[in-house]
Scaffold this motif. Structure first.
Motif, PDB file in Angstrom:
ATOM      1  N   SER A 121       0.839  -1.187   0.092  1.00 45.89           N
ATOM      2  CA  SER A 121       0.045   0.019  -0.024  1.00 45.89           C
ATOM      3  C   SER A 121       0.837   1.143  -0.057  1.00 45.89           C
ATOM      4  O   SER A 121       0.596   2.152  -0.713  1.00 45.89           O
ATOM      5  CB  SER A 121      -0.766  -0.015   1.084  1.00 45.89           C
ATOM      6  OG  SER A 121      -1.804  -0.707   1.349  1.00 45.89           O
ATOM      7  N   VAL A 122       1.937   1.207   0.661  1.00 47.61           N
ATOM      8  CA  VAL A 122       2.880   2.549   0.803  1.00 47.61           C
ATOM      9  C   VAL A 122       3.212   2.713  -0.494  1.00 47.61           C
ATOM     10  O   VAL A 122       3.430   3.829  -1.056  1.00 47.61           O
ATOM     11  CB  VAL A 122       3.812   2.150   1.803  1.00 47.61           C
ATOM     12  CG1 VAL A 122       4.838   3.206   1.651  1.00 47.61           C
ATOM     13  CG2 VAL A 122       3.306   2.003   3.143  1.00 47.61           C
ATOM     14  N   ILE A 123       3.898   1.657  -1.232  1.00 47.73           N
ATOM     15  CA  ILE A 123       4.587   1.956  -2.430  1.00 47.73           C
ATOM     16  C   ILE A 123       3.371   2.165  -3.545  1.00 47.73           C
ATOM     17  O   ILE A 123       3.820   3.107  -4.419  1.00 47.73           O
ATOM     18  CB  ILE A 123       5.465   0.499  -2.999  1.00 47.73           C
ATOM     19  CG1 ILE A 123       6.581   0.357  -1.992  1.00 47.73           C
ATOM     20  CG2 ILE A 123       5.891   0.758  -4.361  1.00 47.73           C
ATOM     21  CD1 ILE A 123       7.468  -0.845  -2.184  1.00 47.73           C
ATOM     22  N   GLY A 124       2.349   1.782  -3.314  1.00 51.42           N
ATOM     23  CA  GLY A 124       1.222   1.842  -4.260  1.00 51.42           C
ATOM     24  C   GLY A 124       0.894   3.431  -4.089  1.00 51.42           C
ATOM     25  O   GLY A 124       0.422   4.082  -5.270  1.00 51.42           O
ATOM     26  N   GLY A 125       1.003   4.010  -2.954  1.00 55.11           N
ATOM     27  CA  GLY A 125       0.591   5.483  -2.848  1.00 55.11           C
ATOM     28  C   GLY A 125       1.998   6.357  -3.389  1.00 55.11           C
ATOM     29  O   GLY A 125       1.710   7.651  -3.365  1.00 55.11           O
ATOM     30  N   LEU A 126       2.997   5.698  -3.586  1.00 52.50           N
ATOM     31  CA  LEU A 126       4.415   6.765  -3.666  1.00 52.50           C
ATOM     32  C   LEU A 126       4.695   6.669  -5.319  1.00 52.50           C
ATOM     33  O   LEU A 126       5.296   7.569  -5.895  1.00 52.50           O
ATOM     34  CB  LEU A 126       5.284   6.168  -3.025  1.00 52.50           C
ATOM     35  CG  LEU A 126       5.420   6.471  -1.450  1.00 52.50           C
ATOM     36  CD1 LEU A 126       6.376   5.838  -0.767  1.00 52.50           C
ATOM     37  CD2 LEU A 126       5.108   7.970  -1.234  1.00 52.50           C
ATOM     38  N   LEU A 127       4.252   5.556  -6.019  1.00 47.76           N
ATOM     39  CA  LEU A 127       4.929   5.040  -7.400  1.00 47.76           C
ATOM     40  C   LEU A 127       3.659   4.769  -8.297  1.00 47.76           C
ATOM     41  O   LEU A 127       2.787   4.413  -7.873  1.00 47.76           O
ATOM     42  CB  LEU A 127       5.899   4.100  -7.262  1.00 47.76           C
ATOM     43  CG  LEU A 127       7.152   4.381  -6.404  1.00 47.76           C
ATOM     44  CD1 LEU A 127       8.007   3.104  -6.301  1.00 47.76           C
ATOM     45  CD2 LEU A 127       8.190   5.298  -7.114  1.00 47.76           C
ATOM     46  N   PRO A 128       4.024   5.269  -9.685  1.00 50.43           N
ATOM     47  CA  PRO A 128       3.007   4.903 -10.587  1.00 50.43           C
ATOM     48  C   PRO A 128       2.958   3.703 -11.317  1.00 50.43           C
ATOM     49  O   PRO A 128       1.900   3.458 -11.896  1.00 50.43           O
ATOM     50  CB  PRO A 128       3.371   6.094 -11.649  1.00 50.43           C
ATOM     51  CG  PRO A 128       5.025   6.144 -11.552  1.00 50.43           C
ATOM     52  CD  PRO A 128       5.200   5.855 -10.250  1.00 50.43           C
ATOM     53  N   GLN A 129       3.812   2.811 -11.261  1.00 52.47           N
ATOM     54  CA  GLN A 129       4.030   1.633 -11.845  1.00 52.47           C
ATOM     55  C   GLN A 129       2.867   0.685 -11.268  1.00 52.47           C
ATOM     56  O   GLN A 129       2.245   0.646 -10.393  1.00 52.47           O
ATOM     57  CB  GLN A 129       5.160   0.765 -11.801  1.00 52.47           C
ATOM     58  CG  GLN A 129       6.521   1.340 -12.342  1.00 52.47           C
ATOM     59  CD  GLN A 129       7.369   2.347 -11.348  1.00 52.47           C
ATOM     60  OE1 GLN A 129       6.541   2.803 -10.357  1.00 52.47           O
ATOM     61  NE2 GLN A 129       8.499   2.381 -11.368  1.00 52.47           N
ATOM     62  N   PRO A 130       2.422  -0.423 -12.234  1.00 49.59           N
ATOM     63  CA  PRO A 130       1.604  -1.585 -11.671  1.00 49.59           C
ATOM     64  C   PRO A 130       2.341  -2.241 -10.720  1.00 49.59           C
ATOM     65  O   PRO A 130       3.568  -2.605 -10.975  1.00 49.59           O
ATOM     66  CB  PRO A 130       1.524  -2.461 -12.953  1.00 49.59           C
ATOM     67  CG  PRO A 130       1.807  -1.567 -14.126  1.00 49.59           C
ATOM     68  CD  PRO A 130       2.669  -0.561 -13.523  1.00 49.59           C
ATOM     69  N   ILE A 131       1.871  -2.584  -9.667  1.00 46.13           N
ATOM     70  CA  ILE A 131       2.204  -3.327  -8.521  1.00 46.13           C
ATOM     71  C   ILE A 131       1.728  -4.654  -8.368  1.00 46.13           C
ATOM     72  O   ILE A 131       0.474  -4.837  -8.400  1.00 46.13           O
ATOM     73  CB  ILE A 131       2.298  -2.431  -7.327  1.00 46.13           C
ATOM     74  CG1 ILE A 131       2.786  -1.328  -7.004  1.00 46.13           C
ATOM     75  CG2 ILE A 131       2.571  -3.334  -5.927  1.00 46.13           C
ATOM     76  CD1 ILE A 131       2.784  -0.365  -6.107  1.00 46.13           C
ATOM     77  N   ILE A 132       2.545  -5.892  -8.072  1.00 53.51           N
ATOM     78  CA  ILE A 132       1.832  -7.103  -7.807  1.00 53.51           C
ATOM     79  C   ILE A 132       2.422  -7.383  -6.530  1.00 53.51           C
ATOM     80  O   ILE A 132       3.815  -7.384  -6.259  1.00 53.51           O
ATOM     81  CB  ILE A 132       2.472  -8.079  -8.956  1.00 53.51           C
ATOM     82  CG1 ILE A 132       2.097  -7.597 -10.542  1.00 53.51           C
ATOM     83  CG2 ILE A 132       1.958  -9.413  -8.518  1.00 53.51           C
ATOM     84  CD1 ILE A 132       2.843  -8.322 -11.511  1.00 53.51           C
ATOM     85  N   ALA A 133       1.608  -7.519  -5.612  1.00 51.20           N
ATOM     86  CA  ALA A 133       2.032  -7.716  -4.209  1.00 51.20           C
ATOM     87  C   ALA A 133       2.049  -9.153  -3.832  1.00 51.20           C
ATOM     88  O   ALA A 133       1.219  -9.766  -4.215  1.00 51.20           O
ATOM     89  CB  ALA A 133       0.951  -7.055  -3.177  1.00 51.20           C
ATOM     90  N   VAL A 134       3.012  -9.621  -3.111  1.00 51.76           N
ATOM     91  CA  VAL A 134       3.183 -11.063  -2.755  1.00 51.76           C
ATOM     92  C   VAL A 134       3.343 -11.095  -1.276  1.00 51.76           C
ATOM     93  O   VAL A 134       4.161 -10.820  -0.258  1.00 51.76           O
ATOM     94  CB  VAL A 134       4.563 -11.511  -3.292  1.00 51.76           C
ATOM     95  CG1 VAL A 134       4.368 -13.150  -2.963  1.00 51.76           C
ATOM     96  CG2 VAL A 134       4.750 -11.284  -4.715  1.00 51.76           C
ATOM     97  N   PRO A 135       2.253 -11.648  -0.649  1.00 48.03           N
ATOM     98  CA  PRO A 135       2.202 -11.737   0.738  1.00 48.03           C
ATOM     99  C   PRO A 135       2.981 -12.977   1.066  1.00 48.03           C
ATOM    100  O   PRO A 135       2.963 -14.097   0.462  1.00 48.03           O
ATOM    101  CB  PRO A 135       0.761 -12.111   1.338  1.00 48.03           C
ATOM    102  CG  PRO A 135       0.284 -12.676  -0.058  1.00 48.03           C
ATOM    103  CD  PRO A 135       0.893 -12.128  -1.181  1.00 48.03           C
ATOM    104  N   THR A 136       3.888 -13.023   2.125  1.00 46.14           N
ATOM    105  CA  THR A 136       4.781 -14.017   2.382  1.00 46.14           C
ATOM    106  C   THR A 136       4.406 -14.769   4.020  1.00 46.14           C
ATOM    107  O   THR A 136       3.673 -14.045   4.577  1.00 46.14           O
ATOM    108  CB  THR A 136       6.376 -13.634   2.608  1.00 46.14           C
ATOM    109  OG1 THR A 136       6.271 -12.847   3.721  1.00 46.14           O
ATOM    110  CG2 THR A 136       6.650 -12.905   1.473  1.00 46.14           C
TER     111      THR A 136
END
Length: 265
Positions: free
Chosen positions: A187-202
Motif C-alpha cells: 500500500s505504501v509503494i502503491g501510494g508513492l509510485l505510478p507503476q503496476p504493483i504485484i503484491a506477494v504476501p509471505t
C-alpha cells in the motif's frame, strides 16, 4: 531447438515439399506434448501464452523431477521451482550443467540464449526474511527474459529506507512487492509510485500473522489503486504476471516504431 523452432522447421518443410502433408500432420500431433508416464509436458504453452512450461518440484519424487528436467533440457531452457535439497542433488547428478539457487529454491538450465526484453522489473522486500520469495521471483523473471533487480529490507518499520530508494524503483516498468507481517509495504509503494504493483504476501511473521494470511488480507484490502495480489509466498506467480506486463509494453513499443504506410525508412 524449442517448440517455435520445431514448428517453424516443420512448416518450412511442408511448404518446400520436403515433408508431405500427412507426415506433417503426424509430426504436428507429436509436437503438442511429451508423455513421460508420470508427467505430460506441455510443449505448446509458449505458443499459447508466451511463457514456457515450468517444473513445480514440490510433491514430486527426485527421480521424477530429474527425468522431467533432463527431457525438457534436451529441447530448451528449463526452470524448476520449490526444489528440495535432495531433489536438487539428484537433478545435478543427472544434469551437471544445471544451476541450483539455494535461497530461491530453483533449478535452471540455459541451453539457448535468453531473448531479453528492454524493460526492468523491480522486486522490493519488506525484510530480509522475505528474500527467498523475492529470489524465486527474480530467477523466474530472468529465465523469462526480463531483467530484474531486488531492493531488500525497506519495510514500513523504517520508512526512510524506502524513501532513499525511490529513484531506483522509478526506473522499473513493473514492481513486485514482497512482504509478510501485516503486508503494509504494498500500500505504501502503491501510494508513492505510478507503476503496476504485484503484491506477494509471505508467511513471515509471528502467530497472528497466520502464516501469511494476515498479509494476504492486508494486501487485498489495500487503499492504494493499482495493487494486484497473488497467493502467499508465490514469487513465481508474481514474476509471471510482471513478465507478461513487461512483454506487452515491449511489443507495443516495437509496433509503434514500425514504419507506417508512406513513412520513409
Amino acid at each position: 531447438m524449442d517448440i517455435k523452432d520445431d514448428l517453424r522447421a516443420l512448416l518450412t518443410g511442408v511448404k518446400a515439399g520436403d515433408i508431405d502433408v500427412e507426415a506433417g500432420i503426424a509430426r504436428l500431433r507429436d509436437l503438442t506434448s511429451l508423455e513421460l508416464g508420470h508427467t505430460t509436458i506441455d510443449l505448446h504453452r509458449p505458443l499459447r501464452n508466451g511463457l514456457p512450461e515450468v517444473v513445480y518440484a514440490a510433491g514430486k519424487t527426485p527421480d521424477q523431477v530429474a527425468e522431467i528436467f533432463c527431457r525438457m533440457g534436451a529441447r530448451s531452457n528449463v526452470l524448476a521451482t520449490r526444489v528440495p535439497e535432495e531433489t536438487a542433488r539428484r537433478v545435478l547428478a543427472a544434469c551437471p550443467e544445471a544451476q541450483h539457487n539455494t535461497l530461491g529454491r530453483t533449478l535452471t538450465l540455459i541451453r539457448r540464449p535468453i531473448d531479453w526484453r528492454s524493460g526492468e522489473i523491480g522486486i522490493v522486500t519488506a525484510g530480509t526474511s522475505d528474500l527467498p520469495v523475492a529470489e524465486e521471483a527474480r530467477v523466474t523473471c530472468e529465465m523469462f527474459g526480463s531483467h530484474a533487480n531486488i531492493v531488500a529490507d525497506v519495510g514500513v518499520a523504517g520508512l526512510h529506507r524506502l524513501l532513499d530508494r525511490l529513484d531506483t524503483l522509478r526506473k522499473a516498468r513493473v514492481l513486485i512487492v514482497v512482504a509478510g507481517m501485516e503486508g503494509a509495504l504494498a500500500s505504501v509503494i502503491g501510494g508513492l509510485l505510478p507503476q503496476p504493483i504485484i503484491a506477494v504476501p509471505t508467511s513471515v511473521g509471528y502467530g497472528a500473522a497466520l502464516s501469511g494470511f494476515a498479509a494476504l488480507c492486508g494486501m487485498l484490502t489495500s487503499c492504494a489503486g493499482g495493487v494486484s495480489v497473488v497467493n502467499i509466498d508465490n514469487g513465481f506467480g508474481a514474476a509471471c504476471a510482471a513478465c507478461k506486463i513487461n512483454n506487452m509494453v515491449e511489443e507495443e513499443k516495437e509496433k509503434s516504431e514500425e514504419p507506417g504506410e508512406g513513412t520513409p525508412f
